[in-house]
Design an enzyme around this catalytic site. Structure first.
Site, PDB file in Angstrom:
ATOM      1  CD  GLU A   8      -3.020   0.792   2.252  1.00  0.00           C
ATOM      2  OE1 GLU A   8      -3.724  -0.226   2.087  1.00  0.00           O
ATOM      3  OE2 GLU A   8      -3.169   1.575   3.189  1.00  0.00           O
ATOM      4  N   GLY A  29     -14.416   5.770   4.591  1.00  0.00           N
ATOM      5  CA  GLY A  29     -13.424   6.787   4.949  1.00  0.00           C
ATOM      6  C   GLY A  29     -13.616   7.258   6.380  1.00  0.00           C
TER       7      GLY A  29
END
Ligand code: FAD
Length: 296
Positions: free
Chosen positions: A20, A111
């Site tokens: 990532e 989120g």
């Protein structure tokens, strides 16, 4: 035509390795990112993902960094997309742009609330939960491969683990193809989570998220963003070596190597590395050797 991550997961004869990245925010960060992106080509991960920061304008940097990584030779790049500060129309534009740019996989997330805010507030016509974004994407782009987040130690807002798993199942039922987990430092937490998912009839692959540990400071920093337990043995050994960074790094990375080996041994379909744009940890000789063995 590139295989999607879901296709790779269903055809691979070995666990996948993924990394990532996050879009840099400062000049120093840009240098670090550029170095990591360059160096990690040597690891040749099966896919890389690019996070999406909070605050509505975050989709631009994610697309730019994803495109840059793709141009650098990373074959399979998965941008993240969040519902933060985004109306339904904005999400349509963002995700259309990602698909038009050639990205076949997207990590769909609700989120976190923007800095300083305690609770997530959707836009008036935005989405409340990631499951709604998954359903939206599945309808708009039927061929898209969709990843979602899972929390072996429970998402902090969930009342209990059963409720959290129920909501995870909603994401999968809405069309998610695979799950990547939040980081954890006790492997039994992952294996127990997988068992609970399977009991709840969540059948998609569950990729464990692994943080290569380098210091106590790093763990403290990460715990400001996400909830995870720190094993007492690791905590003790890191505290004992706090004034010797090289020793502390050795303690931490040996923990990571043990975690990695046991996860692979236990049948994990891959290892998702949270490298935080720091490639050097991966090149710690014993860790690199372990990753190379997994890659075959
Ligand atoms: P959801 O799946 O929507 O869950 C959020 C909470 O709501 C959970 O507690 C869940 O149990 C609950 N819930 C879900 N549905 C319902 C319902 N119908 N009714 C009541 N409660 C419900 N953050 C970023 O900002 N950018 C990133 O790029 C990013 N990448 C990540 C990658 C991974 C692999 C992981 C594990 C996390 C990532 N995060 C990222 C963090 C993530 O955005 C936060 O953890 C966020 O708080 C939750 O997002 P989610 O998609 O899991 O939300």
């Amino acid at each position: 035509m590139l295989m999607t991550i879901a296709q790779k997961l269903s055809t691979a004869k070995r666990p996948l390795i993924s990394v990532e990245f996050f879009p840099p925010k400062t000049e120093k960060g840009e240098t670090g990112f550029a170095r990591a992106a360059q160096e990690l080509t040597e690891l040749n991960p099966d896919f890389v993902s690019v996070t999406c920061g909070a605050g509505g304008t975050a989709a631009g940097p994610t697309l730019a960094v994803s495109s840059q990584l793709h141009e650098q030779g990373y074959g399979n790049v998965m941008p993240h997309c969040t519902c933060v500060g985004a109306s339904r129309d904005a999400l349509a534009r963002t995700t259309d742009a990602l698909v038009e740019a050639g990205f076949g996989s997207i990590m769909a997330l609700r989120g976190d609330p923007p800095k300083g805010e305690r609770y997530f507030k959707p836009e008036p016509d935005g989405f409340h939960y990631a499951a709604e974004l998954v359903a939206f994407l599945r309808e708009r782009h039927p061929a898209l491969c969709i990843g979602v987040a899972g929390y072996p130690e429970k998402h902090p807002e969930a009342h209990n683990r059963d409720e959290d798993i129920r909501h995870l199942k909603e994401k999968v039922d809405a069309g998610a193809d695979f799950i990547t987990t939040q980081l954890f430092l006790h492997n039994h937490v992952y294996f127990d989570f997988v068992d609970r998912c399977r009991s709840a009839e969540i059948t998609v692959p569950i990729l464990p998220g692994l943080l290569p540990i380098t210091s106590l400071k790093q763990i403290k920093r990460m715990r400001a963003f996400c909830d995870f337990h720190v094993p007492s043995r690791l905590l003790h050994d890191l505290q004992a070596t706090e004034d010797n960074p090289e020793k502390a790094k050795r303690v931490g990375l040996y923990w990571t190597i043990e975690q990695l080996a046991e996860l692979v041994e236990g049948g994990a379909p891959g290892i998702h590395l949270y490298l935080l744009n720091h490639a050097e940890t991966v090149f710690y000789p014993e860790l690199f050797a372990c990753l190379s063995r997994v890659r075959g």
